[in-house]
Design a protein around this motif. Structure first.
Motif, PDB file in Angstrom:
ATOM      1  N   PRO A  49      12.361 -10.388  54.181  1.00 33.54           N
ATOM      2  CA  PRO A  49      11.031 -10.775  54.556  1.00 33.54           C
ATOM      3  C   PRO A  49      11.207 -12.060  55.781  1.00 33.54           C
ATOM      4  O   PRO A  49      12.180 -12.534  55.775  1.00 33.54           O
ATOM      5  N   THR A  51       9.911 -14.772  56.399  1.00 35.49           N
ATOM      6  CA  THR A  51       9.967 -15.949  55.926  1.00 35.49           C
ATOM      7  C   THR A  51      11.391 -16.574  55.844  1.00 35.49           C
ATOM      8  O   THR A  51      11.859 -17.599  56.141  1.00 35.49           O
ATOM      9  N   GLY A 320       2.366  -8.745  47.986  1.00 36.44           N
ATOM     10  CA  GLY A 320       2.724  -9.979  48.327  1.00 36.44           C
ATOM     11  C   GLY A 320       2.763 -10.448  49.831  1.00 36.44           C
ATOM     12  O   GLY A 320       2.292 -10.216  50.581  1.00 36.44           O
ATOM     13  N   THR A 321       3.966 -11.076  50.179  1.00 35.82           N
ATOM     14  CA  THR A 321       4.176 -11.541  51.823  1.00 35.82           C
ATOM     15  C   THR A 321       4.508 -10.262  52.502  1.00 35.82           C
ATOM     16  O   THR A 321       4.751 -10.422  53.778  1.00 35.82           O
ATOM     17  N   TYR A 322       4.854  -9.026  51.829  1.00 39.82           N
ATOM     18  CA  TYR A 322       5.403  -8.134  52.769  1.00 39.82           C
ATOM     19  C   TYR A 322       4.362  -7.482  53.420  1.00 39.82           C
ATOM     20  O   TYR A 322       4.352  -6.381  54.181  1.00 39.82           O
TER      21      TYR A 322
END
Length: 758
Positions: A49, A51, A320-322
């Motif tokens: 990710p 981040t 999610g953040t993906y």
DNA sequence: CTAGGGTTAG
């Protein structure tokens, strides 16, 4: 075999990454450039990710060129072009000179900066590096001008296979089949990539035969080659071929990669084939395939298009953040498609970086769910935020203008197209035809139609429906012959349009002949035919026709009969039609009103009262639609008895003056024509509601003498209103176009374009 | 280290 190997490698690397990270922390090496560079490299391989990667990057105090190269690569792989540019900027601020490894990444990052980086390379003397040169050539091959790519290619003394391949793809990108082919024939050592480029090139030209020819002749094939052929079939809508090839691929022992899954999954979505989708999902689960973000997005879209919104949302949340922008957009349009505009809007407002497709999805969502005004307001927002609309945006906006009858704003949109050189394709032109015909401007609708190089069945249907609404039956019928001549097969919509046109234009026999020629008429066609017979006084034939139907007649069929019964004062048939309608749609107040109009015209007041009672007992509520009036590009909304308009006082003043003028001119002004006198009494409600809209329009016309007013939506005109329109258009000496539910009335100097009216 | 394939909107 190979996929097992990669999977094992990936798992091992992931493990390695974790260990490495732990060790780095232990030895406080998190700021060591060498180790950070290695770590980021691993992150790129493992699709970590962003981040996490940026945290790793931030832990370095003075990143060197290796760290920058690796992180640039990471963002480049993600397609995060703005991050790439930002990091390049940072690189310069840190006084780190880019080397020959960095430039290919930079050049590929964005179309806009490619040329700038080319110049940069020359200045720094990196332009003779073979990899840099290849990247530059590739960039010009992709974004143009192709000639520069060709010049660079010709200057290369010893061309590598990659240089040939980049040049061949460049030619295909610009549609130069001849050049691509001759390069291919000249090329000494072709590899898999070269052959695959040819397959892709022909697929994009929709020349599947040649694509397949090259595919079959390939000395060896990679997954990419299979994917190229699969996507060729998928893009051209050959679903069966995709499935066949996919199975062949599996039996050849080629393991599908993530791209394969994306292609095959998205094929299911465009086909809306739930059973095929189910099989695929089972296969994916059985194999234990881990899908990436692209494939999960395709899966999300597939579930949405197969009607399983809950599953779509589940995937969306699990990502999610993906998730990327495409995932957001797919979810927005999923909600918009089912009309859940609140959810769609909620997501839209939360999208971190909206692109043109986010805007298009939400605007189309509103436009397609009857919220044309919101669609247009959002479009105005978009312009105000300096987001440049594209053709797709304009299609929604133009169509929304059509629905509202907002020709002024529509014309503004047309100017906008020219100003920003937005080219329209068939669907764009179709939207224009729709808008012009909805607004009663058949001249321009026809002009657009004539100017098209290619027309599809929708182009014809739109224009035919336009003529039908306007009452130009002959034009509509001629279009039907014309499309048959052009080998465009009429569909059910075509016939609805033509039959409606015949009905409104009084072409009884022609309509009958056309109806008889329909292979498989449905309830809508019968409704048109009943209307056609009914308008011509052939009510008993109409009833017979209904009796002969193979399927259950829907409300429209009996509705047509009821209308005809009212016009021709046939109480018996009116009662018959109404009794059916009360069963099919007991909540529709219009049927009660219509039947009681029939009773009223026969002065059967006790029946009128009885019906009223029935409505009250059944809890049937009159539904009043909003009306829209466009005035200088703004839409004004009115409803019966409405005084909320900011210029309400002016409007009412003018209305009462108009009423006086009408009386002086010797006409008995129908009180229902004048807003202030609208009262809910007897059977005036219908008349009152519609007249009111006209009245408001006239008022605006008189208070703003230089404006054009269009009255749209929910309008049906009574004889008295005609009288009113005649007087007013005579008084003002201008043309007014009025649209009622089914047709247009064009008034000027006391003349009305329509031949028969209610 | 290059070159070939993929997801969203009408």
């Amino acid at each position: 075999m190979s996929h097992l190997h990669t999977a094992a490698l990936k798992a091992a690397k992931l493990n390695h990454l974790k260990q490495l990270h732990a060790q780095l922390f232990q030895h406080s090496l998190c700021s060591d450039n060498y180790w950070v560079a290695q770590l980021i490299k691993l992150c790129t391989l493992l699709h970590a990710p962003p981040t996490y990667v940026s945290r790793v990057f931030d832990s370095v105090h003075q990143p060197n060129v290796f760290v920058f190269t690796n992180i640039l690569k990471f963002y480049s792989q993600l397609g995060a072009h703005s991050d790439v540019l930002y990091l390049f900027d940072k690189m310069q601020k840190c006084n780190v000179a880019p080397d020959a490894f960095v430039y290919p990444i930079l050049i590929k990052a964005s179309r806009k900066w490619g040329i700038v980086f080319h110049a940069h390379c020359i200045k720094m003397g990196h332009d003779w590096d073979r990899f840099v040169r290849n990247a530059i050539m590739d960039m010009y091959g992709k974004f143009g001008p192709l000639e520069i790519a060709r010049e660079l290619f010709d200057e290369i003394p010893e061309r590598a296979v990659a240089d040939w391949n980049a040049m061949i793809s460049g030619c295909w990108n610009w549609g130069n089949e001849v050049e691509a082919r001759s390069l291919f024939d000249l090329m000494p050592d072709k590899n898999v990539v070269t052959w695959t480029a040819m397959v892709t090139g022909y697929s994009r030209r929709k020349d599947l035969e040649n694509a397949r020819k090259y595919f079959d002749q390939m000395p060896e094939r990679s997954v990419v080659s299979w994917n190229a052929m699969l996507s060729g079939y998928a893009q051209n809508g050959c679903a069966e071929e995709v499935i066949r090839l996919f199975n062949e691929m599996m039996s050849c022992g080629v393991c599908p990669d993530e791209t394969t899954w994306v292609t095959v999954i998205s094929l299911c979505s465009s086909h809306g084939d739930a059973s095929l989708a189910e099989g695929l999902v089972k296969m994916i689960n059985d194999k234990g395939v881990r899908l990436n973000c692209f494939a999960k997005t395709a899966l999300l879209d597939m579930y949405a298009k197969c009607g399983n919104l809950a599953m779509s949302r589940k995937i969306f949340d699990e990502l999610g953040t993906y998730k990327n922008l495409v995932t957001w957009n797919a979810m927005i349009s999923a909600y918009a498609r089912v009309g859940d505009l609140a959810s769609a809007r909620g997501l839209f407002d939360k999208v971190p970086e909206k692109n043109i497709i986010s805007w298009n999805s939400i605007i189309a969502g509103y436009a397609q769910n009857g919220q044309s005004k919101v669609a247009i307001d959002l479009f105005k927002d978009m312009i105000a935020k300096d987001v440049l609309p594209d053709e797709v945006t304009m299609v929604s906006v133009i169509s929304a203008c059509g629905h509202l009858g907002a020709l002024e704003f529509g014309s503004w949109a047309v100017n906008f197209l020219e100003k920003h050189q937005i080219k329209l394709s068939i669907s764009g032109d179709n939207a224009l035809i729709f808008m012009y015909s909805k607004c009663g401007n058949m001249k321009d609708a026809e002009k657009v139609f004539q100017s098209m190089d290619a027309r599809d069945v929708i182009s014809y249907n739109t224009l035919i429906t336009g003529f039908a609404a306007y009452g130009n039956a002959i034009e509509a019928v001629e279009l039907l012959w014309k499309m048959k001549k052009e080998n465009i097969e009429p569909d059910r919509i075509t016939y609805i349009g033509v039959l409606t046109a015949c009905s409104h234009g009084g072409l009884l026999e022609e309509g009958q002949r056309i109806f008889d020629s329909i292979k498989d008429p449905d309830s809508d066609h019968y409704a048109c035919m009943v209307d056609l017979l009914g308008r011509n006084g052939k009510l008993d034939e109409a009833k017979c026709l209904i009796g002969s139907m193979a399927m259950h007649p829907h409300a429209g069929v009996y509705g047509s009969l009821l209308h005809a019964s009212r016009v021709h004062k046939r109480i018996d048939l009116g009662e018959f039609a109404a009794s059916k309608l009360f069963e099919i749609e007991p909540e529709n107040s219009g049927n009660y009103v219509l039947l009681s109009n029939i009773y009223a015209s026969a002065r059967r007041w006790e029946d009128v009262d009885r019906l009223r009672g029935l409505m009250t007992v059944g809890g049937v509520k009159k539904t009043t639609g909003w009306s829209w009036i466009e005035h200088e590009g703004e839409m004004h909304k009115f409803i019966v008895g409405d005084r909320s308009h900011e210029r309400s006082a002016d409007i009412h003043r003018v209305l009462s003056e108009t009423e006086k003028k009408m009386r002086l001119a010797g006409y008995v002004a129908d009180k229902s024509c004048v807003l202030k006198d609208v009262e809910e009494e007897e059977m005036e409600e219908m008349v009152g509601t519609h007249s009111e809209k006209l009245a408001v329009a006239f008022a605006l016309l008189v208070t703003e003498p230089h404006s054009v007013i269009r009255v749209v939506k929910n309008l049906r005109i009574c004889r008295d209103c005609h009288t009113a329109i005649k007087i007013i258009s005579k008084m003002e000496g201008r043309e007014i176009i009025v649209r009622d539910n089914n047709r247009f009335h064009c008034f000027s100097e006391g003349q009305c374009s329509c031949k028969d009216y209610w």
